[in-house]
Design an enzyme around this catalytic site. Structure first.
Site, mmCIF file in Angstrom:
data_model
loop_
_atom_site.group_PDB
_atom_site.id
_atom_site.type_symbol
_atom_site.label_atom_id
_atom_site.label_comp_id
_atom_site.label_asym_id
_atom_site.label_seq_id
_atom_site.Cartn_x
_atom_site.Cartn_y
_atom_site.Cartn_z
ATOM 1 N N GLY A 46 -5.284 -4.147 0.480
ATOM 2 C CA GLY A 46 -4.454 -5.040 1.273
ATOM 3 C C GLY A 46 -4.104 -4.488 2.643
ATOM 4 N N HIS A 71 -3.988 -1.883 -12.601
ATOM 5 C CA HIS A 71 -4.039 -2.076 -11.149
ATOM 6 C C HIS A 71 -2.975 -1.205 -10.472
ATOM 7 C CE1 HIS A 71 -3.735 -3.937 -7.205
ATOM 8 N NE2 HIS A 71 -4.974 -4.350 -7.411
ATOM 9 N N ASN A 105 -9.082 -11.093 -7.617
ATOM 10 C CA ASN A 105 -7.755 -10.794 -8.148
ATOM 11 C C ASN A 105 -6.768 -11.579 -7.285
ATOM 12 O OD1 ASN A 105 -5.327 -9.741 -8.972
ATOM 13 N ND2 ASN A 105 -5.701 -7.673 -8.182
ATOM 14 N N LYS A 142 -3.706 -12.058 -7.688
ATOM 15 C CA LYS A 142 -2.342 -11.500 -7.659
ATOM 16 C C LYS A 142 -1.320 -12.624 -7.869
ATOM 17 C CE LYS A 142 -4.151 -7.712 -4.989
ATOM 18 N NZ LYS A 142 -3.971 -6.647 -4.031
ATOM 19 N N SER A 163 -9.871 -4.193 0.332
ATOM 20 C CA SER A 163 -10.264 -4.862 1.576
ATOM 21 C C SER A 163 -11.764 -5.155 1.645
ATOM 22 C CB SER A 163 -9.810 -4.060 2.802
ATOM 23 O OG SER A 163 -8.406 -3.865 2.766
ATOM 24 N N GLU A 173 -10.524 1.636 -6.836
ATOM 25 C CA GLU A 173 -9.763 1.056 -5.734
ATOM 26 C C GLU A 173 -8.884 2.129 -5.092
ATOM 27 O OE1 GLU A 173 -9.349 -3.486 -6.277
ATOM 28 O OE2 GLU A 173 -7.660 -2.543 -7.296
ATOM 29 N N GLU A 200 -0.971 -1.754 -8.185
ATOM 30 C CA GLU A 200 0.335 -2.402 -7.966
ATOM 31 C C GLU A 200 1.177 -2.347 -9.241
ATOM 32 O OE1 GLU A 200 -1.205 -6.041 -6.343
ATOM 33 O OE2 GLU A 200 -1.860 -4.927 -4.572
#
Ligand code: PGA
Length: 250
Positions: free
Chosen positions: A172, A94, A9, A11, A212, A166, A96
């Protein structure tokens, strides 16, 4: 046996020239992979990546899709636009997007339905926040997020969806769920699918871990029986790291 799937991904990273260079470097490094290899790139990179990966084992993915077929939705991309740009996979829900762009379980479900209808392969993201884990809600939450997102799909369509578990606190941050934590929560997701869609479907669905994941922890995670792959953010931006993850079994 479920075939593992490792997806990058990217991003909001890499312009078309950088994207082309990254996949050019990646191609020879992942050509003997025993898993499905996907790169989910910004829409501005579709063309350069599609051209560069033609004829290889790398598949093209997007990071979001709109749920309407067309119309007055400034800035959005439809499932058909993705398909006709050579996109095969799409990440939906996701954290985010949930955190910064008002994504809800209802809109995630609408996107999943639109994507599947158009023939895209879905990577559906679910996961709990730190405070939700600490309050003991992880299992209930991930099961709910998963089932509500899949509402309206047939059993066969559900069996083809890829789910990415996730934990939000691991994305991250450098923090990873332990191998056992990731395995246990993915097991909870699979049990939830089994309760609603039956054992056959639950046994077919591939469930990735994301948060991560890197060359140093991929082997331990992938040794867990419930974990069928990874959704990789930061480490997917370097060919050496991403290919080491893809080649976790070598
Ligand atoms: P990370 O991101 O690997 O950088 O933690 C994972 C993701 O957001 O999909």
């Amino acid at each position: 046996m479920r075939k593992p799937i490792i997806a990058g991904n990217w991003k909001m990273n890499k312009n078309p020239a950088e994207a082309k260079a990254l996949v050019a470097e990646l191609k020879p490094l992942v050509k003997d992979a025993n898993c499905d290899v996907v790169v989910c790139v910004p829409a501005t990179d579709f063309e350069s990546v599609r051209t560069e990966i033609a004829g290889t084992n790398i598949h093209l993915g997007a990071q979001n899709v709109h749920f309407k077929e067309s119309g007055a939705y400034t800035g959005e991309l439809s499932a058909d636009m993705l398909c006709s740009s050579g996109v095969e996979y799409v990440i939906i829900g996701h954290s985010e997007r949930r955190q910064y762009f008002g994504e809800t379980d209802a809109t995630v479900n609408q996107r999943v339905l639109a994507a599947v209808k158009a023939g895209l392969k879905v990577i559906l993201c679910v996961g709990e926040k730190k405070e939700e884990r600490e309050a003991g809600y992880t299992d209930a939450l991930v099961e709910y997020q998963t089932l509500i997102a899949l509402t309206g799909l047939t059993d066969e369509q559900v069996s083809e969806v890829v789910i990415a578990y996730e934990p939000v606190w691991a994305i991250g941050t450098g923090l990873t769920a332990t191998d056992e934590q990731a395995n246990e929560t993915i097991g909870v997701i699979r049990k939830g699918i089994e309760r609603k869609y039956g054992k056959d479907v639950a046994e077919k669905v591939r469930i990735q871990y994301g948060g991560s994941m890197k060359p140093g922890n991929v082997k331990g995670l992938m040794a867990q029986p419930e974990i069928d792959g990874g959704l990789i953010g930061g480490a997917s931006l370097k060919a050496a790291d991403f290919s080491a993850i893809v080649n976790f079994d070598k």
